[in-house]
Scaffold this active site. Structure first.
Site, short mmCIF file in Angstrom:
data_model
loop_
_atom_site.label_atom_id
_atom_site.label_comp_id
_atom_site.label_asym_id
_atom_site.label_seq_id
_atom_site.Cartn_x
_atom_site.Cartn_y
_atom_site.Cartn_z
N GLU A 1 -36.65 -28.09 -20.24
CA GLU A 1 -37.71 -28.15 -19.30
C GLU A 1 -37.17 -26.93 -18.11
O GLU A 1 -37.65 -25.83 -18.01
CB GLU A 1 -37.80 -29.37 -18.68
N GLU B 1 -32.50 -38.62 -12.01
CA GLU B 1 -33.96 -38.65 -11.98
C GLU B 1 -34.63 -40.00 -11.96
O GLU B 1 -35.61 -40.21 -11.28
CB GLU B 1 -34.47 -38.20 -13.40
C1 BGC Z 1 -40.24 -33.47 -14.73
C2 BGC Z 1 -40.53 -34.05 -13.15
C3 BGC Z 1 -41.99 -33.68 -13.04
C4 BGC Z 1 -42.90 -34.44 -14.05
C5 BGC Z 1 -44.20 -34.38 -13.95
C6 BGC Z 1 -41.14 -34.25 -15.56
O1 BGC Z 1 -40.63 -33.91 -16.83
O2 BGC Z 1 -38.98 -33.26 -14.84
O3 BGC Z 1 -39.64 -33.98 -12.19
O4 BGC Z 1 -42.52 -33.48 -11.66
O5 BGC Z 1 -42.36 -34.06 -15.37
O6 BGC Z 1 -44.89 -35.08 -14.75
#
Ligand code: BGC
Length: 866
Positions: free
Chosen positions: A453, A744
């Protein structure tokens, strides 16, 4: 005197028409309080280009160059003189150099004579992953001044005569390459030889050519172009300038790096040297998008040694660096040609103490280096890793701590904030916040630095920003990212949820995408990019926040069109019968009241979307006022009044609070100024938190503001109880579990040692670190006064509580250092504060007593019981 140009120290290659000069005076003469006047001269050699003459003003930040047009590729000296209210004089000087400005970038984009693009629709194992090397041999005379201007489609690094050029990594950074491409400027005077020289540019995929496996491939096609570099080496001697540029006379070879990928890592063969057996090919990319990089490059900012080497129960050798860091390993190894070093990276060990990297998802994150004979040192240059642990899969002989060191990488911004208090858990939380800021400020604000990501998710960036503004001078860093945000807006003004944009599944502008997507564009809520409230509201929140912290009006000027387009898009929907689209929203992401197996919290999506819309309109109104744009003020005042009324009609009770029952709805109602009766709203919030067992039940949207809303309305004690709680859910639960960065999920590792699902479990995600703002402003007591951007006037108002016996915070503002430290001792509260030259502050003591102060150091005391 500390002087910066465009927020940077002596920048090279500036493509800014009217650079701004800022300075601060750290040690004013005794008794001096404010600046009386300044005079700035900008000189080219002995020629005075601009002399501001004596300006009687207190302004010392962001003073715009007002002379005639600057010339390209030219060095300018800046001389600053300031006087204070006691007629003392302070002087200082610095310099900057311009880049191409309005002239054409010399040279062509060149690349390999074969395709080097990733075929996103093809077989992933066929992706082009080997960097190319472009080389030129040339003769040079001695140079007084030599500069290399260089950029690439993909990332690059250069050598001149075998020596590394510059100290930046991952250049030229990530932007929407075809709309905005930065070039870097290097001083190579010392690397150039008289006679034969060799310049090499290695280009790797970097962010440009890579697949994001979980995003729709069709939309990523625009990212798949052949690797290319463009460069111009300017050599000056005795008034004569020679230029060497990229063209078809260059040669091309394959790098000894056989695989270089942001997600997958790097494979390099130390035995190989590139064979330059092919001619470079000129590639037709648009040169007009090239712009001199005007923010701090990614550099080695720390070096971390191995803290411990251990063997896991599964028998694997693992190195522990003690903290969850981001960077690349530097290996120092002795061995025979063909032997290998093979490393894998992880953030945590599993419940049994075994190596665990399932949460990296498809990112292989590996590093394989094949040795040549003898002693050698090497570090990867085409990737970066987010990790605390390294698994040593192969190593010649036994690996020792001295064999591997981590080069910690992040954008080289000036550190501005420091915090400490009597509670060690909070100090660790603060360290974790800093660690996650570092790990996610690698050229652009990202969500996480390890899995497949590492993207510019807009919500994460905006919600952490006010914390970041305390920690680092983030103004230039965000200026760059916000420019890209504006460039990536959809046809109708929607702001993508990720910047630079990776379309997930939106209708697109490409005509070959098909008619169905085009048809959808008639829907008011559909644009050519994916958007969502709170995420896309970064368009208004970020520029306004930066403006208030750094008194940077230009960021508002530059972004105003973007803010306006975003609000137009929202407002059209908001006032339509169907309202703001709730289907595209992520809501209170990863909230604790989400249904089992879901990520979206229980707060109704329409309330959140509409609340964010009203807030974006309010911020745009404020921006219009700050810019003195009366027409826009009129437009936004009207919109704001009607949008707010509409919100209240739809969601509020007669008592003037929202009808909804979640914690987040109440928090947003207050923070975004949506409700009439804020006192009652916060009272309801506090009651609910108590009923919920003094637990926070919030997600992305509620968490950044929960403590602020409580403490600003008299519930400081409750705010402290939430903050100091160590059982899940809380910020300190993870601290107690040994976290060294922000996770997270509040419970990325659960009580029983098991993990959250690996498909969404980053251990380096700064979003929940947004509590740092409260730590600096409410515990540390350093608060912005929004009426006086840039801390020209500010408030010192610490909130003692939570059993803390002392705390200290400092912040290097654009005027100089602000500090506040307090202690509770023997029934007394003692506060010491420092107010920088040319600013003033209102100090509010716990008793409510108010003192107005100007530049100086102060100590106040009053009776106080912990
Ligand atoms: C990210 C987040 C993001 C979110 C939104 C995730 O995969 O890591 O921090 O804001 O997706 O859906």
């Amino acid at each position: 005197m500390k002087i910066k140009v465009e927020g940077l120290i002596a920048p090279l290659g500036l493509d800014v028409e009217k650079p701004r000069i800022s300075y601060s005076i750290a040690s004013p003469r005794a008794g001096a309080k404010i600046q009386k006047s300044y005079r700035i001269a900008v000189k080219k050699g002995d020629d005075v280009m601009w002399d501001s003459k004596e300006v009687y003003s207190g302004q010392s930040a962001n003073i715009e160059y007002m002379g005639p047009a600057l010339e390209p590729y030219t060095a300018y000296r800046v001389e600053v003189a300031a006087t204070d209210d006691k007629n003392n004089r302070y002087t200082g000087e610095t310099y900057f150099e311009t880049g191409r400005l309005a002239t054409e970038f010399k040279g062509d984009f060149i690349g390999a004579p074969f395709r080097t693009a990733v075929d996103l629709n093809g077989d992933p194992s066929q992706d082009y992953v080997q960097p190319i090397v472009l080389r030129k041999k040339f003769h040079a005379k001695a140079s007084e001044r030599a500069r290399l201007y260089v950029s690439s489609i993909g990332i690059h690094f250069c050598t001149l005569n075998g020596k590394t050029v510059g100290d930046s990594f991952l250049a030229p950074g990530w932007t929407p390459h075809t709309k905005h491409l930065q070039y870097n400027t290097h001083d190579v005077t010392g690397l150039l030889c008289e006679g034969e020289n060799v310049l090499e540019i290695t280009v790797a995929n970097g962010w440009y050519n890579r697949r994001v496996p979980w995003a729709e491939l069709k939309q990523q096609e625009k990212f798949s172009n052949d690797l290319a570099a463009i460069a111009c080496l300017r050599m000056e001697q005795a008034g004569e300038t020679l230029e060497l540029v990229t063209d078809e006379s260059w040669q091309c070879g394959l790098s000894n790096i056989s695989m270089g990928s942001i997600f997958d890592g790097e494979h390099c063969d130390g035995r190989k040297i590139p064979e330059f057996d092919q001619p470079a090919k000129v590639l037709r990319y648009d040169k007009s998008v090239l712009e001199g990089a005007c923010h701090e490059a990614v550099k080695v900012m720390e070096r971390k040694p191995v803290k411990e080497i251990f063997t896991t129960p599964a028998g694997e050798t693992v190195l522990d660096f003690g903290e969850n860091i981001v960077g690349v390993p530097l290996i120092r190894v002795n061995g025979r040609a063909g032997e290998r070093v093979s490393l894998k990276f992880a953030e945590v060990m599993d419940r049994q103490g075994n190596y665990y990297d399932a949460n990296y998802r498809s990112a292989k994150s590996e590093y394989i280096y094949t040795l040549k004979d003898g002693y050698q040192e090497y570090y990867p240059k085409t990737t970066y890793y987010g990790f605390r642990y390294i698994k040593v899969c192969e190593f010649p002989g036994e690996v020792k701590a001295e064999n591997i060191e981590t080069l910690v990488l992040f954008s080289a911004m000036e550190r501005t904030g420091h915090f400490q208090c009597s509670n060690e858990n909070l100090n660790q939380l603060h360290r974790n916040i800093c660690r996650s800021a570092k790990g996610n400020y690698v050229d652009l604000p990202t969500d996480c630095p390890q899995r497949d990501e590492r993207l510019g998710w807009t919500a994460d960036a905006q919600e952490f920003l006010s914390t970041a503004c305390f920690l680092y001078q983030v103004d230039p860093f965000f200026t760059k990212w916000l420019k890209d945000l504006a460039l990536e807006q959809g046809e109708k003004g929607a702001v993508p949820v990720i910047v630079p944009n990776i379309n997930l599944n939106a209708a697109v502008e490409d005509s070959d995408f098909g008619t169905s997507a085009r048809d959808q564009m008639d829907d008011l809520s559909v644009d050519s990019v994916n958007w969502a409230n709170f995420w896309s509201d970064a368009a208004t929140i970020c520029p306004y926040t930066i403006y208030t912290y750094f008194d940077d009006k230009r960021i508002l000027q530059n972004q105003f069109r973007s803010m306006d387009r975003w609000c137009d898009f929202l407002y059209a929907m908001y006032t339509s019968p169907s309202g703001v689209n709730t289907e595209v929203q992520y809501g209170d992401w990863v909230a604790l009241d989400a249904r089992d197996g879901a990520y979206i919290g229980a707060t109704p999506l329409d309330l959140l979307a509409d609340g964010c819309t009203v807030y974006s309109i309010e911020l745009t109104l404020k921006a219009a006022k700050a810019l003195g744009d009366q027409e826009a003020v009129g437009k936004y005042q009207k919109r704001y009044d009607s949008a707010l009324k509409r919100f209240r009609d739809q969601y509020c009770t007669e008592e003037g609070i929202v009808r909804e029952s979640t914690q987040t709805s109440k928090i947003v109602a207050v923070k975004y100024n949506l409700v009439e009766n804020k006192e009652l709203q916060v009272q309801k919030l506090a009651e609910q938190i108590e009923q919920d067992g003094c637990r926070l039940i919030v997600g992305f949207i509620g968490i950044p503001y929960i403590l602020e809303v409580l403490s600003d309305y008299g519930y400081t004690d409750l705010a402290y109880r939430l903050l100091l709680r160590t059982e899940y859910p809380s910020w300190l639960y993870q601290v107690k579990r040994g976290a060294t960065s922000i996770w997270e999920h509040l419970d990325g590792i659960k009580e029983d040692g098991s993990f959250w699902s690996p498909d969404m479990n980053s251990f380096n995600h700064y979003a929940y670190g947004s509590v740092g703002d409260w730590m600096y402003s409410r515990i540390g007591g350093i608060r912005l006064d929004p009426e006086y951007p840039g801390f020209k006037h500010f408030v010192i108002r610490p909130l003692p509580g939570g059993g803390l016996t002392n705390a200290q915070a400092s912040y290097e503002s654009i005027y100089g250092q602000i500090s506040c430290q307090w202690k509770c001792e023997g029934g007394r509260f003692v506060l010491e504060a420092a107010v920088p030259f040319n600013t003033s502050a209102t100090v509010v003591l716990p008793s409510g007593e108010v003192k107005e102060v100007d530049c100086g150091s102060y100590r106040f005391e009053e009776p106080y019981m912990v």
